[in-house]
Scaffold this active site. Sequence first.
Site, short mmCIF file in Angstrom:
data_model
loop_
_atom_site.label_atom_id
_atom_site.label_comp_id
_atom_site.label_asym_id
_atom_site.label_seq_id
_atom_site.Cartn_x
_atom_site.Cartn_y
_atom_site.Cartn_z
CE1 TYR A 263 3.23 6.56 -2.09
CE2 TYR A 263 5.53 6.01 -1.29
CZ TYR A 263 4.23 5.64 -2.08
OH TYR A 263 4.02 4.54 -2.26
CG ASP A 298 -0.32 9.69 -7.88
OD1 ASP A 298 0.44 10.62 -7.98
OD2 ASP A 298 -0.01 8.43 -7.61
CE LYS A 370 2.91 11.10 -10.54
NZ LYS A 370 3.37 10.17 -9.49
C1 B12 Z 1 -3.90 1.10 -4.03
C2 B12 Z 1 -2.56 0.36 -4.42
C3 B12 Z 1 -1.57 0.65 -3.85
C4 B12 Z 1 -1.23 1.94 -2.83
C5 B12 Z 1 -1.56 1.18 -1.44
C6 B12 Z 1 -2.00 2.22 -0.37
C7 B12 Z 1 -2.39 1.77 0.67
N1 B12 Z 1 -2.35 2.36 2.04
O1 B12 Z 1 -3.07 0.42 0.83
C8 B12 Z 1 0.32 2.04 -2.86
C9 B12 Z 1 0.38 3.21 -4.04
C10 B12 Z 1 0.92 2.49 -1.70
C11 B12 Z 1 0.83 0.82 -3.61
C12 B12 Z 1 2.14 0.42 -3.59
C13 B12 Z 1 2.57 -0.54 -4.10
N2 B12 Z 1 1.72 -1.56 -4.69
CO1 B12 Z 1 0.09 -1.57 -5.28
N3 B12 Z 1 -1.66 -1.55 -5.84
C14 B12 Z 1 -2.62 -0.63 -5.25
C15 B12 Z 1 -4.02 -1.13 -6.05
C16 B12 Z 1 -4.10 0.17 -7.29
C17 B12 Z 1 -5.51 -1.23 -5.28
C18 B12 Z 1 -5.18 -2.04 -4.04
C19 B12 Z 1 -6.61 -1.71 -3.25
O2 B12 Z 1 -6.42 -0.80 -2.47
N4 B12 Z 1 -7.71 -2.59 -3.61
C20 B12 Z 1 -9.19 -2.24 -3.13
C21 B12 Z 1 -9.13 -3.25 -1.85
C22 B12 Z 1 -10.31 -2.84 -0.96
O3 B12 Z 1 -9.13 -4.45 -2.33
P1 B12 Z 1 -8.56 -5.90 -1.68
O4 B12 Z 1 -7.15 -5.27 -1.43
O5 B12 Z 1 -8.53 -6.79 -2.95
O6 B12 Z 1 -9.12 -6.06 -0.41
C23 B12 Z 1 -10.49 -6.57 -0.52
C24 B12 Z 1 -10.56 -8.16 -0.55
O7 B12 Z 1 -9.42 -8.95 -1.04
C25 B12 Z 1 -10.43 -8.78 0.92
N5 B12 Z 1 -9.34 -8.52 1.76
C26 B12 Z 1 -8.19 -8.05 1.76
N6 B12 Z 1 -7.34 -8.34 2.48
C27 B12 Z 1 -8.10 -9.24 3.52
C28 B12 Z 1 -7.68 -9.48 4.92
C29 B12 Z 1 -8.92 -10.46 5.44
C30 B12 Z 1 -8.48 -10.91 6.56
C31 B12 Z 1 -10.22 -10.60 4.87
C32 B12 Z 1 -10.95 -11.39 5.46
C33 B12 Z 1 -10.41 -10.26 3.43
C34 B12 Z 1 -9.49 -9.22 2.80
O8 B12 Z 1 -11.32 -7.74 1.41
C35 B12 Z 1 -11.18 -6.35 0.76
C36 B12 Z 1 -12.49 -5.79 0.50
O9 B12 Z 1 -13.42 -6.66 -0.40
C37 B12 Z 1 -3.71 -2.41 -6.86
C38 B12 Z 1 -4.01 -2.56 -8.12
C39 B12 Z 1 -5.51 -2.90 -7.98
N7 B12 Z 1 -6.43 -2.40 -8.99
O10 B12 Z 1 -5.84 -3.86 -7.42
C40 B12 Z 1 -2.06 -2.13 -6.87
C41 B12 Z 1 -1.20 -3.44 -6.71
C42 B12 Z 1 -1.98 -4.42 -5.71
N8 B12 Z 1 -0.04 -2.84 -6.12
C43 B12 Z 1 1.19 -3.90 -6.50
C44 B12 Z 1 2.48 -3.37 -6.22
C45 B12 Z 1 3.60 -4.44 -6.89
C46 B12 Z 1 2.61 -2.28 -5.34
C47 B12 Z 1 4.25 -1.92 -5.06
C48 B12 Z 1 5.08 -3.21 -4.57
C49 B12 Z 1 4.80 -1.22 -6.20
C50 B12 Z 1 6.28 -1.01 -5.86
N9 B12 Z 1 7.20 -1.80 -6.25
O11 B12 Z 1 6.49 -0.05 -4.94
C51 B12 Z 1 3.74 -1.05 -3.90
C52 B12 Z 1 3.79 -1.82 -2.61
C53 B12 Z 1 4.83 -1.43 -1.47
C54 B12 Z 1 4.79 -2.42 -0.38
N10 B12 Z 1 5.59 -2.48 0.30
O12 B12 Z 1 3.58 -3.30 -0.57
C55 B12 Z 1 0.45 -4.65 -7.47
C56 B12 Z 1 0.75 -6.06 -6.76
C57 B12 Z 1 1.05 -7.18 -8.04
C58 B12 Z 1 1.19 -8.52 -7.28
N11 B12 Z 1 0.14 -9.56 -7.57
O13 B12 Z 1 2.10 -9.06 -6.55
C59 B12 Z 1 -0.97 -4.34 -8.01
C60 B12 Z 1 -1.74 -5.55 -8.30
C61 B12 Z 1 -0.66 -3.57 -9.23
C62 B12 Z 1 0.16 -3.99 -10.16
N12 B12 Z 1 -0.50 -4.36 -11.28
O14 B12 Z 1 1.38 -3.78 -10.37
N13 B12 Z 1 -0.17 0.09 -4.21
#
Ligand code: B12
Lengths: 518, 252
Positions: A263, A298, A370
């Site tokens: 991881y 996962d 898990k």
């Molecule tokens: C996948 C995921 C992870 C993965 C990330 C893997 C990786 N390499 O990215 C892992 C398991 C590692 C992870 C870890 C953590 N996560 Co996380 N994770 C998620 C999850 C399930 C999905 C996020 C995702 O990938 N979305 C899909 C993408 C495509 O969507 P998106 O990011 O919104 O991007 C779109 C738009 O927003 C936009 N966009 C995004 N960025 C940009 C930038 C630009 C310039 C532009 C134009 C557009 C744009 O375009 C994208 C496409 O449409 C969310 C929950 C959820 N369902 O949202 C939680 C979530 C984001 N995680 C969260 C948290 C708290 C963490 C941790 C901090 C937990 C911890 N304490 O360990 C750690 C992060 C550690 C750290 N240092 O950041 C929280 C955030 C809460 C908050 N609001 O602050 C969430 C919401 C889950 C929760 N309910 O707790 N996570």
Amino acid sequence: MESKLNLNPRLIDSARTAARNIADDVQNFIDKNTTVTVERTVARLMGVDGVDEIEKPLPNVLIDAIKEGGGLSRGAAFWIGNAIVNTGKTPQEIAEKVSSGEIDITRLPIADENKIMEAVYSTAKQMVERIKNSRAKRDEYLNSIGEGRKPYLYVIVATGNIYEDVLQAQAAAKQGADIIAVIRTTAQSLLDYVPYGPTTEGFGGTYATQENFRIMRKALDEVGEEVGRYIRLCNYCSGLCMPEIAAMGALERLDVMLNDALYGILFRDINMQRTLVDQYFSRIINGFAGIIINTGEDNYLTTSDAYEEAHTVLASQFINEQFALKAGLPEEQMGLGHAFEMNPMLENGFLYELAQAQMAREIFPEAPLKYMPPTKFMTGNIFRGHLQDAMFNLLSIWTHQGIQLLGMPTEAIHTPHLQDRMLSIENAQYIFNNAREIGNEVEYKKDGIIQKRAQEVLAKAEELLKDIEEEGIFDTIEKGKFGGVKRSFTGGKGLKGVVEKDEKYFNPFIDLMLGGAK
Amino acid sequence: MEGIQKADLTKIKPYGDTLNDGMVQMSFTLPVPYGDEASEAAKQLVSKMGFESPAVVFSKDLGVGYTYFIMYGKCTHTVDYTNIEVPKITMEYMEREEVEDYIKKNIKRDIVIVGACTGTDAHTVGIDAIMNMKGFDGNYGLERYKGIEAINMGSQVPNEEIIAKAIEVKADAILVSQVVTQKNVHIANLTQLVEMMEAEGLRDKIILICGGPRLNHELAQELGYDAGFGTGSYANHVATFVVNQIVERNMI
Ligand code: B12
């Protein structure tokens, strides 16, 4: 157990053999190296704790001094032992004197080797005894107040403030949770030290410190006695300080630790050499302390597609299993990870998820698997989210998963609020009770969608493992075969902390702990 | 649809099953023990929020002297919909091929875009969706675009590093992703980047864009960004905005 999925046992054996060879290969590398955090763990287990006037942990002060003196390749135990023989002081006093500059630990006269060994082992055995006692204490609780039924209900708390976490954790236990995981603050995994003392500020989580462990342990024991169920405590044995966190957890009676071999490499960009060496010692400690580890397969499905890449999860479970066995961790403590992460709009997705969950159950029959909830396809539609979680809960009771990481309807929005956890626990309890024996009643159609899916995933996993066996794990990761994430052998964080052992190196705890309590 | 009243857009309020019934469903927790007094407290609170006939339809003991409520109430307030103004990106988004043509015709050189998920945030999926070859939901990412050189620095990138990279490659635009918003970390981090760019005298020379699930154009502009993109954004949206800005600001 008769396979309900008609899985080919020869394929399973072949996959396992390939995974064993992969792990053997890496073990050769691991055995030749140590790291700064491994040595800090040795220092901690010999009794070094606390911080200096700039909040730098004394284990770091001591190991940095040994490293600068060019002595790390012999192992911290040797230098601490030598200092004990020279000064008659305790390891803690020695660390304090190193910190104040009164002792230059690598410049003391080298004492008689037998005396050093004696000093090291008599100190080390005390801490090993303490860990044994804390394991016995857990058993005592399990025998007296008992525990919840499997699948254990696992929820997270993540307020950033350990005292607020306590409130949330106690509420969750009263609502029916069996395991409380205190999520760590965002940046902790990249710190090359473990912070000290109780903490009240964190982002998306709370610092893992020994004091925070102690505070939460006490709170869960209290509430456990009140509800008549032992409540397990979980934290994260990952990042740049894997074995140190393991040691702290072993001392403070944590019960479950996230502890994946890959991881940190894939999701935190930690150097692969560093993590592989670190995970070995951390797992020895977890194994000895009776801690269930959770692996992180996962997570692959958050960066790559859950349907297409299902076999990478299974392959990684096989590898994690072999690494765990090498560290003396029995199958009963292997919480191998997998997840319900397919796109909910996929036709028959539930059937594929069922096939895979049942497959994991059959391939790792003794492991407390898990099972991770939908996360990636959770949205702001909390009502649909609650349904997705219900489907996931149904599969878990159906396929006898071990640890049910409860999904929250608000997953896409924030870390859980008090009421989110209640709703999720209620969801799981309702479904587990309502469908308790479903898995024992239902069989799958021969060569139907479910059987075929499981067979296909197994076949692809076996193929992948054979490829990795050929290429070696390092090359495989460099090519991005897990989670689609590419990492290089010398890239990432923490490589500077890897040191080659010399032939006189020793770590008393590997000797005292490997293979469980003797 | 005769007999059905039309909404007065200058005075709108929630709809349950009859126009202007004001029906709202809500749920929350109060830090008081379960019981009649708790329900009464919830009702009084909801009245103060501007709801008539507050009703507790479900309540539950959360176990530590806290109570959860599901409630209904009739909203008494109204909003003038005809006067609403939301700052947003109003342009028509071009498709990838159109963007490529636009660059060829109007900019006549390759443009350079640097992106990262900054600070301590480790979520790469969002920025990858925008920048990487593969893209997201069947929409290719910027790397795939002819005429765009896209450099994705990954996650946990310090603000200093993204600025240094932008200078090194003479970037036209910087894309920043922020996903973790707990305790408003994203605000602090995004603000810091703007301040550092201003201090370096770079702010006007580079198009600065942020994105993430809790971000939108309005917030982005408040923070000093040129644009902000939220959930459901694709590479062609960002690309359209960037190429238009380059021409508009005469950065050719
Ligand atoms: C996948 C995921 C992870 C993965 C990330 C893997 C990786 N390499 O990215 C892992 C398991 C590692 C992870 C870890 C953590 N996560 Co996380 N994770 C998620 C999850 C399930 C999905 C996020 C995702 O990938 N979305 C899909 C993408 C495509 O969507 P998106 O990011 O919104 O991007 C779109 C738009 O927003 C936009 N966009 C995004 N960025 C940009 C930038 C630009 C310039 C532009 C134009 C557009 C744009 O375009 C994208 C496409 O449409 C969310 C929950 C959820 N369902 O949202 C939680 C979530 C984001 N995680 C969260 C948290 C708290 C963490 C941790 C901090 C937990 C911890 N304490 O360990 C750690 C992060 C550690 C750290 N240092 O950041 C929280 C955030 C809460 C908050 N609001 O602050 C969430 C919401 C889950 C929760 N309910 O707790 N996570």
